[in-house]
Design a protein around this motif. Structure first.
Motif, PDB file in Angstrom:
ATOM      1  N   GLY A   2       0.810  -1.201   0.000  1.00 39.27           N
ATOM      2  CA  GLY A   2       0.000   0.000   0.000  1.00 39.27           C
ATOM      3  C   GLY A   2       0.846   1.254   0.000  1.00 39.27           C
ATOM      4  N   THR A   6      -1.774   4.419   3.825  1.00 39.40           N
ATOM      5  CA  THR A   6      -2.712   3.313   3.964  1.00 39.40           C
ATOM      6  C   THR A   6      -3.245   3.270   5.394  1.00 39.40           C
ATOM      7  OG1 THR A   6      -1.654   1.997   2.236  1.00 39.40           O
ATOM      8  CG2 THR A   6      -2.944   0.800   3.865  1.00 39.40           C
ATOM      9  N   GLY A   7      -4.555   3.165   5.519  1.00 40.27           N
ATOM     10  CA  GLY A   7      -5.187   3.126   6.836  1.00 40.27           C
ATOM     11  C   GLY A   7      -5.718   4.467   7.297  1.00 40.27           C
ATOM     12  N   GLY A  30      -2.357   6.667  -0.794  1.00 36.43           N
ATOM     13  CA  GLY A  30      -2.879   5.466  -0.151  1.00 36.43           C
ATOM     14  C   GLY A  30      -4.020   5.685   0.805  1.00 36.43           C
ATOM     15  N   ASP A  32      -7.731   6.353   2.296  1.00 28.56           N
ATOM     16  CA  ASP A  32      -9.075   5.943   1.906  1.00 28.56           C
ATOM     17  C   ASP A  32      -9.951   7.200   1.962  1.00 28.56           C
ATOM     18  OD1 ASP A  32     -11.534   4.787   1.505  1.00 28.56           O
ATOM     19  OD2 ASP A  32     -11.341   3.278   3.090  1.00 28.56           O
ATOM     20  N   SER A 336       7.140   2.068  -0.528  1.00 29.44           N
ATOM     21  CA  SER A 336       5.688   1.959  -0.511  1.00 29.44           C
ATOM     22  C   SER A 336       5.151   2.362  -1.873  1.00 29.44           C
ATOM     23  CB  SER A 336       5.076   2.847   0.579  1.00 29.44           C
ATOM     24  OG  SER A 336       5.438   4.193   0.382  1.00 29.44           O
ATOM     25  N   PRO A 338       1.402   2.875  -3.805  1.00 24.94           N
ATOM     26  CA  PRO A 338      -0.063   2.798  -3.862  1.00 24.94           C
ATOM     27  C   PRO A 338      -0.508   1.903  -5.010  1.00 24.94           C
ATOM     28  CG  PRO A 338       0.705   5.085  -3.791  1.00 24.94           C
ATOM     29  CD  PRO A 338       1.902   4.221  -4.033  1.00 24.94           C
TER      30      PRO A 338
END
Length: 357
Positions: A2, A6-7, A30, A32, A336, A338
């Protein structure tokens, strides 16, 4: 693997310009991102809107109690809120920073405006051109008359990217304190920061407060654009002497026979001499001449040419997708990555909240 964010859960309250651009950047990293749109919005257009890519879109009427309650529920589960209304609007809706903090003290509340949350113009209407006009930036750009630099300088440079910076900094601080905070990102503030070098140059005496009279505003013959015989242009950025020497060699103009470039009084004549040479051949000729040199000469590409340029294509910075042009996420990271850039998807409020519970 991710992205770096992320998260991280973000609620983006619908709007145009810098807020969806900031949400796009954060989604690219990343996060949401759930974007709240008005009922009746044309969801069929969303698949080709780059600023909505990677987001989940919900339709909610913030003028209704049910719509506000649903969005408040999302905000209670989020890490970040993004909004770009005039000051006081979200407070009247009952989803302002204080309301959200009561339910979710860890929320970072990012607020994007042109003039800021306070000051005489805080509630005034405006657009990019108005905001940059107050910073001195618009005055400095153009020839006889100021020229708006699209909406890149205000909405995105001084707006979106400063909102992103503020949100990321607030998330880092939240790791220390456990508390979120409000980020007041005003375009007039961000563009003023971007203007720091120019203000400093003026204060130190090497920038005149007039257009087309300075080193970086198109007056210097070694930092401007030139027209070629085919009507296209090249950009010349030969500021340093070795680069300028390479420029002169490529043009077949012996440096020793040209006017002293360090004297601004010579700039009009020097620009004329250089311009005559560029005008003798098409842009492709000059691309070939200066390829592999350090003359800092680049073709001025039309939008349709960008994806096909060898360097841009090699990095995949811009590419033509099946239905629309795809701009690659930036910056890039070593550890990392995405997921692929995908169009926005549409959910209902309950489904969006269920994903976060």
């Amino acid at each position: 693997m991710g992205g770096t964010l992320t998260g991280i859960r973000i609620v983006e309250l619908g709007g145009i310009g810098p807020v969806p651009h900031a949400g796009m950047v954060l989604a690219d990293l990343g996060a949401d991102v759930v974007r709240v749109e008005r009922p009746g919005s044309d969801v069929t257009e969303m698949s080709s809107d780059q600023l909505l890519r990677g987001k989940r879109v919900v339709l909610a009427d913030l003028k209704s109690a049910a719509g506000r309650a649903g969005v408040a529920g999302l905000l209670a589960l989020a890490d970040v809120a993004l909004e770009g209304f005039r000051p006081g609007v979200v407070e009247k809706l009952g989803i302002g920073p204080a309301d959200c903090a009561a339910a979710n003290p860890r929320l970072v509340f990012g607020r994007m405006t042109g003039y800021g949350q306070d000051g005489p113009l805080a509630a005034a209407a405006g657009h990019d051109i108005n905001y940059i006009a107050l910073t001195g930036a618009l005055h400095a750009i153009g020839g006889a008359d100021p020229v708006p630099p699209l909406n890149l300088l205000g909405d995105f440079g001084g707006g979106s990217l400063f909102l992103v910076t503020g949100v990321l900094a607030a998330l880092v601080e939240r790791e220390r304190t456990g508390r979120g905070q409000v980020v007041d990102a005003a375009i007039v503030d961000g563009v003023s920061v971007l203007m720091a070098l120019i203000f400093s140059a003026r204060d130190r005496g090497w920038w005149r407060d007039e257009r087309s009279a300075n080193l970086l505003d198109g007056a210097a013959p070694f930092y401007r654009t030139y027209r070629c015989s085919d009507g296209r242009h090249v950009a010349v950025g030969a500021l340093e002497l070795p680069f300028y020497a390479a420029l002169c060699r490529g043009l077949g103009l012996p440096d020793a026979e040209l006017p002293d470039r360090d004297d601004p009084a010579n700039w009009p004549e020097l620009s004329r001499r250089i311009g005559e040479v560029f005008l003798a051949h098409p842009r492709s000729h000059w691309e070939s001449v200066f390829s592999g040199t350090d003359a800092c000469v680049s073709p001025v590409l039309a939008i349709d040419e960008v994806a096909g340029h060898p360097h841009m294509a090699a990095r995949g910075s811009v590419r033509h997708g099946t239905d629309f042009t795809v701009v690659a996420p930036a910056p890039r990271f070593s550890d990392s990555h995405p997921g692929p850039v995908v169009p926005a998807t549409v959910l209902d409020l309950d489904a969006a909240a269920a994903r976060w519970v």
